[in-house]
Each structure stands twice: as structure tokens, then as C-alpha cells.
Scaffold this motif. Structure first.
Motif, PDB file in Angstrom:
ATOM      1  N   ALA A  27      72.491  14.346  10.457  1.00  0.00           N
ATOM      2  CA  ALA A  27      73.414  15.457  10.232  1.00  0.00           C
ATOM      3  C   ALA A  27      75.377  14.792  10.167  1.00  0.00           C
ATOM      4  O   ALA A  27      76.059  15.455   8.955  1.00  0.00           O
ATOM      5  N   ALA A  28      74.969  13.812  10.496  1.00  0.00           N
ATOM      6  CA  ALA A  28      76.968  13.780  10.846  1.00  0.00           C
ATOM      7  C   ALA A  28      77.014  11.933  11.229  1.00  0.00           C
ATOM      8  O   ALA A  28      78.061  11.701  11.645  1.00  0.00           O
ATOM      9  N   VAL A  29      75.757  11.415  10.683  1.00  0.00           N
ATOM     10  CA  VAL A  29      75.637   9.862  10.315  1.00  0.00           C
ATOM     11  C   VAL A  29      77.486   9.606   9.532  1.00  0.00           C
ATOM     12  O   VAL A  29      77.997   8.478   9.764  1.00  0.00           O
ATOM     13  N   GLU A  30      78.460  10.012   8.717  1.00  0.00           N
ATOM     14  CA  GLU A  30      79.218  10.101   8.234  1.00  0.00           C
ATOM     15  C   GLU A  30      80.221   9.869   8.983  1.00  0.00           C
ATOM     16  O   GLU A  30      81.298   9.289   8.766  1.00  0.00           O
ATOM     17  N   VAL A  55      90.777  14.352  14.702  1.00  0.00           N
ATOM     18  CA  VAL A  55      90.389  13.448  14.565  1.00  0.00           C
ATOM     19  C   VAL A  55      89.166  13.610  15.504  1.00  0.00           C
ATOM     20  O   VAL A  55      88.721  14.272  16.918  1.00  0.00           O
ATOM     21  N   VAL A  56      87.924  12.727  15.188  1.00  0.00           N
ATOM     22  CA  VAL A  56      86.440  12.671  15.870  1.00  0.00           C
ATOM     23  C   VAL A  56      86.852  11.680  17.042  1.00  0.00           C
ATOM     24  O   VAL A  56      87.325  10.336  16.756  1.00  0.00           O
ATOM     25  N   VAL A  57      86.306  12.313  17.922  1.00  0.00           N
ATOM     26  CA  VAL A  57      86.822  10.825  19.641  1.00  0.00           C
ATOM     27  C   VAL A  57      85.475  10.406  19.885  1.00  0.00           C
ATOM     28  O   VAL A  57      84.619   9.700  20.025  1.00  0.00           O
ATOM     29  N   GLU A  58      84.228  11.310  19.626  1.00  0.00           N
ATOM     30  CA  GLU A  58      82.869  10.743  20.380  1.00  0.00           C
ATOM     31  C   GLU A  58      81.616  12.035  19.251  1.00  0.00           C
ATOM     32  O   GLU A  58      82.031  13.050  18.545  1.00  0.00           O
ATOM     33  N   VAL A  59      80.666  11.195  18.722  1.00  0.00           N
ATOM     34  CA  VAL A  59      79.738  11.855  17.822  1.00  0.00           C
ATOM     35  C   VAL A  59      78.344  11.435  18.452  1.00  0.00           C
ATOM     36  O   VAL A  59      78.146  10.450  19.375  1.00  0.00           O
ATOM     37  N   SER A  60      77.701  12.851  19.245  1.00  0.00           N
ATOM     38  CA  SER A  60      77.050  12.495  19.980  1.00  0.00           C
ATOM     39  C   SER A  60      75.857  13.498  19.758  1.00  0.00           C
ATOM     40  O   SER A  60      75.214  14.449  19.256  1.00  0.00           O
ATOM     41  N   ARG A  61      74.815  12.340  19.628  1.00  0.00           N
ATOM     42  CA  ARG A  61      73.388  11.977  18.809  1.00  0.00           C
ATOM     43  C   ARG A  61      71.874  11.365  18.927  1.00  0.00           C
ATOM     44  O   ARG A  61      70.916  11.184  18.124  1.00  0.00           O
TER      45      ARG A  61
END
Length: 159
Positions: free
Chosen positions: A7-10, A72-78
Motif C-alpha cells: 500500500a505504501a511502496v511508492e 516530507v516522508v520521514v519513515e514508512v513502517s511496513r
């Protein structure tokens, strides 16, 4: 197998996005990323501006519910569901986002034109993934000297 983490890979650390403020929380604001409405996201205002400044200027710094702002994106927790994105609205981060390289621990710039790259780590064994931040040079230097990937890694994102 169905992967929750696609869902957030982009979304990449250092990427500038547009967000809509959904709620105020004691630590910051809950938001949705325009174009990625199914992905959970928040801005930790205390982390962005510091606790003391938030105590003094919190009302002026906190965007109102319903506002659309840049972040701005800091971190994407997946690692585990649900996917969660931490964002920053600090002016310095919006201008040029920096994070420590996971290879050398020095600061690297992830904003467009910077010297940093984001590596996506995934496994065929199941869902869950993680991003590793690196200087482009640290990544290239860590690859075997005869690997064709050294040349490719040096060119990723460059015209």
C-alpha cells in the motif's frame, strides 16, 4: 500471498507529499496523504519542533483540521500491519530532508538532487519490508568490485 506492505511502496523517505489534517492529538496531528488515502500517517509535532517550542507556540505551529499542507516522508513502517507513515512539516526538512546513512552513520540528503538513496528490503518468505538509507557512494562501495550493480546504483535517479 497477499502483502499488506504494498500500500505504501511508492512512498520514500525524503519525498515531499501533500497531506490533509484529520485530527489533533496530544503529540501531533493525524493526517491522510493525498493520493494514498488508505495509508495511515501522522506528524509528530513534538519531534518536529521540540517539546518546549510546542508548549510555547503549539497553537501557531499546529495546522488546523481540514487544512491541506506539504509534508516530507520521514519513515514508512511496513514491518507489521497496518502500514504507517511518519511525516515532518519542519521547514528545514521540507527544504532539504536529511537522515543518517545506515552504512556510515553520517548525514545524507534524501531530497531531490541529494546524495542519498533508499533501498527497499523485502523477502519472498512473507509480507513486511523495510527501507535502508544510504549515501549513494556507501552503497556503491559496499558492492563487489566486479558487480554490474555498482554502475547501476551510481546512476539510479539520475537522468
Amino acid at each position: 500471498m497477499e502483502r499488506f506492505d504494498v500500500a505504501a511502496v511508492e512512498l520514500l523517505p525524503g519525498e515531499r507529499v501533500r497531506v490533509r489534517v484529520l485530527s489533533h492529538q496530544p503529540w501531533g496531528v493525524g493526517v491522510e496523504i493525498v493520493g494514498h488515502e488508505g495509508v495511515g500517517a501522522s506528524i509528530d509535532m513534538i519531534q518536529c519542533f521540540g517539546g518546549e517550542r510546542m508548549r510555547r507556540e503549539g497553537a501557531q505551529l499546529t495546522p488546523p483540521v481540514g487544512a491541506e499542507i506539504d509534508a516530507v516522508v520521514v519513515e514508512v513502517s511496513r514491518w507489521d500491519p497496518p502500514v504507517w507513515v511518519r511525516l515532518s512539516i519542519h521547514p528545514d526538512d521540507l527544504e532539504s530532508f536529511r537522515w543518517r546513512c545506515d552504512f556510515c552513520a553520517e548525514w545524507t540528503t534524501l531530497s531531490p538532487g541529494g546524495d542519498g538513496v533508499v533501498l527497499d528490503v523485502r523477502s519472498n518468505d512473507g509480507p513486511g519490508s523495510h527501507s535502508i538509507i544510504a549515501h549513494r557512494a556507501c552503497l556503491v562501495d559496499s558492492l563487489h568490485p566486479t558487480s554490474l550493480e555498482r554502475r547501476r546504483a551510481a546512476r539510479v535517479g539520475r537522468g
